[in-house]
Each structure stands twice: as structure tokens, then as C-alpha cells.
Design an enzyme around this catalytic site. Sequence first.
Site, mmCIF file in Angstrom:
data_model
loop_
_atom_site.group_PDB
_atom_site.id
_atom_site.type_symbol
_atom_site.label_atom_id
_atom_site.label_comp_id
_atom_site.label_asym_id
_atom_site.label_seq_id
_atom_site.Cartn_x
_atom_site.Cartn_y
_atom_site.Cartn_z
ATOM 1 N N ASP B 141 -3.610 3.734 -6.388
ATOM 2 C CA ASP B 141 -3.810 3.199 -5.259
ATOM 3 C C ASP B 141 -3.997 3.596 -3.578
ATOM 4 O O ASP B 141 -4.863 2.720 -3.081
ATOM 5 C CB ASP B 141 -2.863 1.831 -4.874
ATOM 6 C CG ASP B 141 -2.480 1.180 -6.048
ATOM 7 O OD1 ASP B 141 -3.413 0.975 -7.359
ATOM 8 O OD2 ASP B 141 -1.187 1.084 -6.170
ATOM 9 N N GLY B 187 -5.548 -2.596 -7.736
ATOM 10 C CA GLY B 187 -4.976 -1.493 -6.068
ATOM 11 C C GLY B 187 -4.311 -2.390 -5.579
ATOM 12 O O GLY B 187 -3.932 -2.123 -4.286
ATOM 13 N N GLU B 243 -8.457 -6.724 -7.043
ATOM 14 C CA GLU B 243 -7.014 -7.275 -7.197
ATOM 15 C C GLU B 243 -6.457 -8.438 -6.987
ATOM 16 O O GLU B 243 -6.064 -9.584 -6.856
ATOM 17 C CB GLU B 243 -6.138 -6.699 -8.629
ATOM 18 C CG GLU B 243 -5.495 -5.999 -7.905
ATOM 19 C CD GLU B 243 -4.884 -4.951 -9.234
ATOM 20 O OE1 GLU B 243 -4.989 -5.275 -10.009
ATOM 21 O OE2 GLU B 243 -4.259 -4.390 -8.782
ATOM 22 N N GLN B 299 -9.050 1.782 -15.378
ATOM 23 C CA GLN B 299 -9.541 2.312 -14.397
ATOM 24 C C GLN B 299 -8.324 3.735 -13.731
ATOM 25 O O GLN B 299 -8.687 4.655 -13.204
ATOM 26 C CB GLN B 299 -9.454 0.800 -13.683
ATOM 27 C CG GLN B 299 -10.166 0.022 -14.043
ATOM 28 C CD GLN B 299 -9.585 -1.182 -12.351
ATOM 29 O OE1 GLN B 299 -10.121 -0.699 -11.599
ATOM 30 N NE2 GLN B 299 -9.000 -1.814 -13.045
#
Lengths: 398, 398
Positions: B141, B187, B243, B299
Site C-alpha cells: 500500500d 491499496g 479498491e 498483485q
Amino acid sequence: LKMSGKGNLLIGQSGGPTAVINASLAGVIHTATEKGAFNNIYGMVQGIEGLLKGNLLEVPHLTSKDVKLLAATPASALGSCRYKLKEEDYTIITRIIKEQDIRSFIYIGGNDSMDTCNRIAGFMKEEGYEISVIGVPKTIDNDLPVTDHCPGYGSAARFTAISTAGAGRDLEAMKTFDDVAIMEIMGRHTGWLAASSTLLKRQIEDAPHLVYMPERAFNLELFLEDIKSIHKELGFVFVAIGEGICYENGDFVGIEGSDRDDFGHVTIALSEGPASYLKKVIKDELGLQARYNRCGTVQRSYSESVSDTDQKEAFMVGEAAVELSAAGVNDKMIILRRENDEPYHCVTDTTPLNKVANLEKMVPDSYINKRGNQVTEEFYRYALPLMGTERPTFYRFK
Amino acid sequence: LKMSGKGNLLIGQSGGPTAVINASLAGVIHTATEKGAFNNIYGMVQGIEGLLKGNLLEVPHLTSKDVKLLAATPASALGSCRYKLKEEDYTIITRIIKEQDIRSFIYIGGNDSMDTCNRIAGFMKEEGYEISVIGVPKTIDNDLPVTDHCPGYGSAARFTAISTAGAGRDLEAMKTFDDVAIMEIMGRHTGWLAASSTLLKRQIEDAPHLVYMPERAFNLELFLEDIKSIHKELGFVFVAIGEGICYENGDFVGIEGSDRDDFGHVTIALSEGPASYLKKVIKDELGLQARYNRCGTVQRSYSESVSDTDQKEAFMVGEAAVELSAAGVNDKMIILRRENDEPYHCVTDTTPLNKVANLEKMVPDSYINKRGNQVTEEFYRYALPLMGTERPTFYRFK
């Protein structure tokens, strides 16, 4: 309009792209240029749909650096389409082919595209026009018959295997928080790509623990039983599912609505898909926390995990298409014929287009276990070489 | 139970894994072994949650080949957790630390984990027990303050950039069939990773055409306007969304229910997510065909696209943690301090744990354009070096 004995080459790309469909294009352009067999190379912009609008591109000279770069570029550089030819379209295509003095028609695509090629070859024969129509196989679904496998599959399989292995480790690390992870995998009505998720599995903990393929009727009760039993054993469950899994009655799992493309195929990718649905069922029925990954088009367009074997073969089938076309071969698709498993060795060959047009090759029974929730050793033998010569290994404590 | 002047090192991993969190672990193990600063190295199995159950692993001797393999293994090899310590847990931890003669406590994690470290350091000080507690930053993140960036981010950014560039080419090739593709990017509450989807964009056609980050309130009307206008211009639209995008009122976009983890964070990944929702809105409001990709945990766990820079730095922060810990430094987190942009150069440094615990670093205003739908040049300058030294380029006709 240029005329000569040699005539011109027309090349197009069709259907869902792959990570190596441009390697085939590069193979065609490179070989045609090297051989000097044609006056000009024209590209269809957006496949047959562009051709119908007269949307052609004169392919520029590519340096060897360009050829390499094009071969490594994902998706269809000329543009693609999903378009089923109508009867009236053939008159237009026939006219353009004649006007442009096209003597070689090479189309890179899947089952539907091979039907298109086959019909164009038939129309040109009826017209008494001398042309070579050659299909070049391409599909991550790996569902074309006759050929050992389809260029595009190996790279998608590599991405699927690596992403599953990694996401499996991720779930394992987070097992005190998450219970189940579902990986939704492309492949339409066949389970070839879903099956490839297993290619880096070496021991019981490795993902995927369960794989469901469209070749077997999906039974929700057995599925939940499987999840429950693996969860009891390991404390976490990684499930790979083919996007096209169906119940016994033929209904797709978790697919509402009925969007269909020109070929009448249900467009699974445009719907919610089975993973999202099964995640909810697992929560409701078993009380287990589930998440899902749906990599979607990334599965067929990821440029950093191209299988070296796949890229080489994709180039090779493009090369073969030009060589046979220049030799006057007509109404054929290039295939890959496996000569040996270890060391792996494939050569190119041909098959009549009508032997592949509109047909689908399913994962054979011998590649799927009895319960329909895992692959067999035989599948590994078939698919491992396709994902490339270098295969990642990971560390594990104890 | 072994006792000596040196004492033992306890190492743990926490929170969502990354593709290089094991590179930090490898850095810790390698350096501690080389320095011989501790008698034994113990690993927490499943982080602090495992520690509470006394679930420790004696780290075996790793050959230099093992160290390399571990560093390249995705996800947390020791196991991870999302567990917020309760008051009563500190007594247990204090007891275990004393019993096991732990003199160095190194925890690799994100904001929540730094809070855990900070509190453990406080408790041990109250107990008058000499120990060095060091936090090692990790999060895809990239939302930890003080440090220039977080190990883990660069590799996730690389995957995000490459997958977006590829899927963008895929959509472009299929533009006569599909209209819109949405990429849902992890994130949580920050847009760092969503922003990284732009890192391979070079010209107008390249994906993503639009990027929405949680730093700006999401306005559905403006979003649909943006989609419509790009679609009119190019015939296809690739949208990247974080997201965690929220409306002005703070509600997440497309997230029903309210599953929360121990820290009170909404668990976006366990819900339907914004992409699935926006796909439907685009179809209903604009009549455009949309699909979405949600790579999910892939990811953060994709092992074949690790940023070389990220892997090196992840190892480096592990190394630094051991060196400082052996020197008696306490209650600090290792940070990366950027010395230079071009050529890029970062060094390690430290910051007090309470300066990072539970805090989030948002993408600054200067990295986001005025309309809130794209990044600025300044973001590129910041993030490009993090995705690694080699950056893919693709071929394009004309």
C-alpha cells in the site's frame, strides 16, 4: 493497386488476444520480408471486420529490433475482432482480395477464425481465383483440435501457474485470517487453462488444492464437501475454477443474464462469473471467509511471464504459414506436432481447415482425476514443457 | 532454554504479504548469522498470533543458495496474521520474551504492526528488560509515513504497471467488441498502487486513460462523464480504480456489508468491490460494454515481476534492522531515505516507532491532477525508479 506475378500478402489477427499472438505476426512479417515472396504486406486493421471496411495498413519495413519488439508485445498489434461473416460480406471480401491482388491470406485466430478462413478459401475457389488461405492457430483456451497445443496457451499457463503458486503462498501465510481463496480462470468451455494452475504444485500445501474444469458437471454439494474436508486438513483452501464450469443441466455456475457474442457464445467475462458467486455460497453454507481473484484479461496479456517455448513456437507457426503459402498450399491450418516429451520437441505440420473450424478440444478424461477436482500426472507430462524452460521454485521452512 | 550474554533474536512477519517480504526476512537471517550477534534465531509462526501460542520455529542454517531462494519466495514464509493485541496478551508476550532470552525483536509489517512493536517496546521498558525492538517496513500500500517508500510497493507497482499496460493493449485490440475495462487495484485507503498503473503509459492510447484514487472523493456523475468523453475520443476506455475509493460522505463505492478486521478496517477484498459495481453502472447508464479485472492477492504475490530495486531494498532494511539491533538501538522503525532521483539512490535510516504507528501516508495533492482522474509528472519522478531498473517497451504500428 499493384499487380505482378507475386501478388500481395494479407495478414490479420482475430479473436481474444494472447501474449504471443504478435510473435506469430512477427514470424509472418519477418519471413515474408526475408523470402521476398510477395510485393507488399498488408495488415487488416481489426481483423476481418476492418477488412470489410477496407481498413488495411501497409506493413512498414521492420528492423530486426522491431521484429523482436513486436514479438514481445502483448495483444494483437493489428487490432482484433469477434465478427461472424454474413453471406453478403463474402462479396465484399472477394472484391477487396481481387482489387488488392492478394495471393496469400493468413489469419491468426481460434476456432471461429478457422471457420472464417475455410469459408473464404471456398468462396475464392468458386470464383476461380488463385490464392493461398492459411490459418495460424492462437488461443489461450488451447481448445483447437488436431494440433498438440495452441500458441498462446503456454504463456497463459505460465501466468496462471505462477499467479496461483504465489496467491497460494499468500493465503497460506494469512490462514489465521482468510479461509478460502478462489482463482477464476479463463478458458470458456474447456478446462485447459484452469488445469495449468497446478503446474507449480509440488506438495500438499501448495495451491491449488482443488481444480474444477468445465469438462465435468459441477456439483455444488460435492464442491462444498471438498472445501470442508481440505479446510479441516490444512486450515486453508485454494480453489481454481474454470470460468465456464456448468451444472449437470448445462447452466453456467453463477452467470446471470445471457449476453452472447456474434458466434452465440455466452460472454462469461462480461458477467459476474462463478468465483464471485461461489465465494458467497462458501460463506453462507460453510461460514468460511472467502476471497476471489479474477485476473481476467491479464491472464492473456501479461508480458513479463511469456513462456520462451510458447514465444518460439508462435513465431515458428507464423514462419511456416508464409513458407507454405508461398509454395501455394491452400485451405490449411498450421499445427504443432509433438515429436517427443523429454526432451520436449515440437515441429510444424498442417491440417485441413474444415477439420478444426468451429470444433473444440476438451481436456481428456485421463488428465482429470476421478472425483473431478484435480489433474493427473498425465496432464503434467503434457503441459509442463509448454510453460517454458525455466520454472520458479520457492523456499519453505521445515 | 539457552542463556548467554548475547541472547536470542526473534523475527516475525505480519499483515498482508508482499512479493519481497521474504527478502527482508532473508536479510535479517543472513546478517544475524554472518554477524554471529545472537545465539539463536527464532521465527514466530503466524506472527504475533503464533507467538502468543508459543508457536516458535528455530530458524535453520541457510546456505547462500537458501538465502537467495527465500528472498525470491513470495508471501510470508514464517506465516502472517492480522491480530490486534489485547491488554492481557502483553503479559504472555513479556513472559515468552524473558523465557526465551529474546534480546532482539524484529517485526516486519505495516502501520498496525508498528503499533504492535511500539507497544511491546513500551511494555519491556516498564519491565526493565533490556531488549531492542525494531520494526521493518513492508506494505504494497506504500502508506507508511516518514519513509520515502515501503519495501513491497515497488514490486506490486511493477506488476500493476505491466498488467495494466498489457490489459490495455488487449482492450485496444478488442475495441470493436468491448468498450470499457476496469482494473481494480489494492491499496486500502490510499491510491499509491492505483497510481502505479500509469507507469508504462507513454501516449494517449496507452492504459490507463483514467485513474481514481481514494485521496479524492468519488463523484459518479463526473466518472461517467470522463468515461463517455474518452470513449468518444478513442473508442475504448481503460479505467484503473483504487479498491478503497469513497464518495464525499465517506461510503465506499460498491461495498455492501461491513466486514471489519481486528483493527476496524473494512475488509474490501472480502466484499464485491467497486469494479464489479461500476461495470454495471457503466452498462446501465451509458450502454457501454464493460468488463473488469480484479487480480486481488496476485498483485502482492506475483514472483516473476519482482522489482530488482525493491528486492534489494527489502533485503537492505532487514540487514539494517539486525545491525542496529545488535548495537542496542530500540523502539525504531527502519526507513528508506532518498538521496537522489536520477540516478536513483536510497539509504536506510531510522524513525521512532510512534511516528509511524497507526498512521497513513496519502498520495500528495501534487501527484494527482486537478480533476482527480490522472497522475502528474511528479508522481512519475517519484515512482518510476521503484518499479525496477528494467522497464518493458512495446511495439506499435504507425
